[in-house]
Design a protein around this motif. Structure first.
Motif, PDB file in Angstrom:
ATOM      1  N   MET A  43      -9.417   5.020  -5.015  1.00  0.00           N
ATOM      2  CA  MET A  43     -10.559   4.121  -4.863  1.00  0.00           C
ATOM      3  C   MET A  43     -11.812   4.935  -4.599  1.00  0.00           C
ATOM      4  SD  MET A  43     -11.150   0.917  -2.239  1.00  0.00           S
ATOM      5  CE  MET A  43      -9.996  -0.135  -3.093  1.00  0.00           C
ATOM      6  N   ARG A  80       0.829  -1.200   0.000  1.00  0.00           N
ATOM      7  CA  ARG A  80       0.000   0.000   0.000  1.00  0.00           C
ATOM      8  C   ARG A  80       0.864   1.251   0.000  1.00  0.00           C
ATOM      9  NH1 ARG A  80      -4.268  -0.074   4.654  1.00  0.00           N
ATOM     10  NH2 ARG A  80      -4.823   1.865   3.600  1.00  0.00           N
ATOM     11  N   VAL A  84     -11.771   0.900  -8.333  1.00  0.00           N
ATOM     12  CA  VAL A  84     -10.403   1.422  -8.404  1.00  0.00           C
ATOM     13  C   VAL A  84     -10.251   2.141  -9.737  1.00  0.00           C
ATOM     14  CG1 VAL A  84      -7.960   0.837  -8.576  1.00  0.00           C
ATOM     15  CG2 VAL A  84      -9.413  -0.350  -6.931  1.00  0.00           C
ATOM     16  N   LYS A  85      -9.724   3.362  -9.713  1.00  0.00           N
ATOM     17  CA  LYS A  85      -9.554   4.179 -10.916  1.00  0.00           C
ATOM     18  C   LYS A  85      -8.075   4.519 -11.093  1.00  0.00           C
ATOM     19  CE  LYS A  85     -10.945   7.238 -14.157  1.00  0.00           C
ATOM     20  NZ  LYS A  85     -11.668   6.921 -15.391  1.00  0.00           N
ATOM     21  N   MET A 101      -3.936   7.151  -8.933  1.00  0.00           N
ATOM     22  CA  MET A 101      -4.609   5.917  -8.543  1.00  0.00           C
ATOM     23  C   MET A 101      -5.433   6.193  -7.289  1.00  0.00           C
ATOM     24  SD  MET A 101      -1.242   3.474  -9.043  1.00  0.00           S
ATOM     25  CE  MET A 101      -2.102   1.959  -8.692  1.00  0.00           C
ATOM     26  N   SER A 114      -9.450   6.969  -1.318  1.00  0.00           N
ATOM     27  CA  SER A 114      -7.993   6.852  -1.176  1.00  0.00           C
ATOM     28  C   SER A 114      -7.299   7.835  -2.096  1.00  0.00           C
ATOM     29  CB  SER A 114      -7.541   5.415  -1.484  1.00  0.00           C
ATOM     30  OG  SER A 114      -7.784   5.108  -2.849  1.00  0.00           O
TER      31      SER A 114
END
Length: 377
Positions: free
Chosen positions: A18, A5, A109-110, A16, A27
């Protein structure tokens, strides 16, 4: 926080993060601040619609992407996005749905990568190519009229003074007629080359059998004069530009007819095979073939492997084929050995949908019939 993480959090080349099932951000990583300008404190808890543009459609676009990811497991999104300061960047986006043990979607998740520089370069090249294509089209079109005039008057002189001039004058007039005709053919082919990129129709669902038969209709005289046997497998139905497909088949089959062996019946077979998400179409012949070292260069404009008087043509036909195939997102190549015929292959996207094969009527042109590849010898 475990090592994995921590590594993800420190990645700065990609944004990145979430989302919860409703699209709120849970996130953050260093790439978010570098690409989008948002700090962790500003970012967390916001709705992901704030990165989409135009603003009035941001929520609709965001929800559409989440819906596609939930339905298919993932979704790609290549579009302009918005930074904190209001400026925009072109990004290649990927969204993946996260599910619990029961299979319910619990978030997304992107990942975003900045492709602005590549997009700008591509747009610049497209503009330059469009300008060059337009210039070639206009120049070629404007050359047609003076060439027709030159050829017509040369032919009139030849008819009027046939036998009245010495043999050397007759020879000079024949040179003028021949040269003007070759120039006219070259200009016509340049126009075709320009049209291959500037006059595309809207792609539609097309049974390639019909385009193949249309091409054979245009080649009726050449097929009958050569006594060729032209056969084909069932062809697929896919999204293509109909006019360009006819032109593509006509050029490739015409090429096989042109480079046939003397005193031997030409045999040409067209096959189709789906490989993954694309169709591979092959045109195989039993002609004179060519040295494989030229397999790449033959698709260049005006590239000829033979002397001008040996075979007709300007050397633009295969370049037009390459342009048509690439405009459809495919690729084209050739395999051959001298004296052993040639096989030209090109790909067309199948678009991931089930493709229906068609059988269709036979066009009588010399011998034009449907068969399997086993019939080819």
């Amino acid at each position: 926080m475990d090592l994995y993480r921590y590594q993800v959090r420190e990645v700065s080349e990609y944004a990145m993060f979430m989302l919860d099932p409703r699209g709120h951000i849970l996130s953050w990583n260093a790439g978010v601040e570098r690409l989008l300008g948002w700090s962790e404190k500003e970012w967390l808890g916001q709705h992901a619609r704030m990165i989409f543009t135009p603003a009035e459609k941001a929520m609709e676009v965001c929800e559409s992407e989440m819906s596609r990811a939930a339905e298919n497991g993932s979704a790609t999104d290549i579009r302009w996005h918005r930074r904190k300061d209001g400026t925009e960047f072109f990004a290649n986006g990927f969204m993946n749905a996260i599910r619990d043990e029961a299979g319910a979607v619990i978030g997304f998740v992107k990942i975003l990568s900045d492709e602005t520089a590549r997009k700008q370069l591509q747009d610049s090249l497209s503009e330059s190519n469009a300008a060059l294509e337009q210039f070639a089209y206009v120049a070629s079109h404007d050359l047609q009229e003076p060439l027709r005039t030159m050829s017509s008057f040369a032919q009139l002189l030849t008819k009027k003074y046939d036998g009245k001039l010495d043999s050397e004058a007759d020879k000079y007039l024949a040179f003028i007629v021949d040269a003007s005709q070759r120039m006219s053919d070259l200009v016509r082919d340049l126009l075709e080359y320009a049209r291959a990129a500037t006059e595309e129709e809207r792609p539609s669902s097309v049974a390639l059998d019909e385009d193949l038969e249309a091409a054979l209709t245009h080649l009726t005289q050449a097929v009958e004069e050569s006594g060729a046997s032209v056969t084909h497998d069932p062809m697929p139905t896919i999204q293509v530009d109909r006019g360009q497909m006819v032109r593509l088949f006509q050029n490739l089959i015409g090429n096989a007819l042109k480079y046939r062996k003397p005193n031997q019946q030409p045999k040409i077979h067209v096959s189709a095979e789906q490989t993954g998400r694309e169709w591979v179409i092959a045109i195989q012949d039993n002609g004179i073939g060519f040295d494989p070292q030229y397999a790449g260069s033959i698709f260049m404009p005006f590239k000829r492997l033979h002397q001008l008087g040996d075979y007709p043509g300007s050397g633009v036909g295969l370049a037009i084929c390459k342009r048509i195939v690439e405009a459809h997102g495919g690729r084209i190549w050739a395999e051959s050995m001298p004296g052993e015929g040639a096989t030209f292959r090109f790909t067309l996207p199948a678009e991931g949908r089930p493709v229906k094969s068609h059988t269709s009527p036979i066009v009588s042109s010399g011998e034009w019939r449907k068969s399997s590849s086993a019939d080819f010898s």
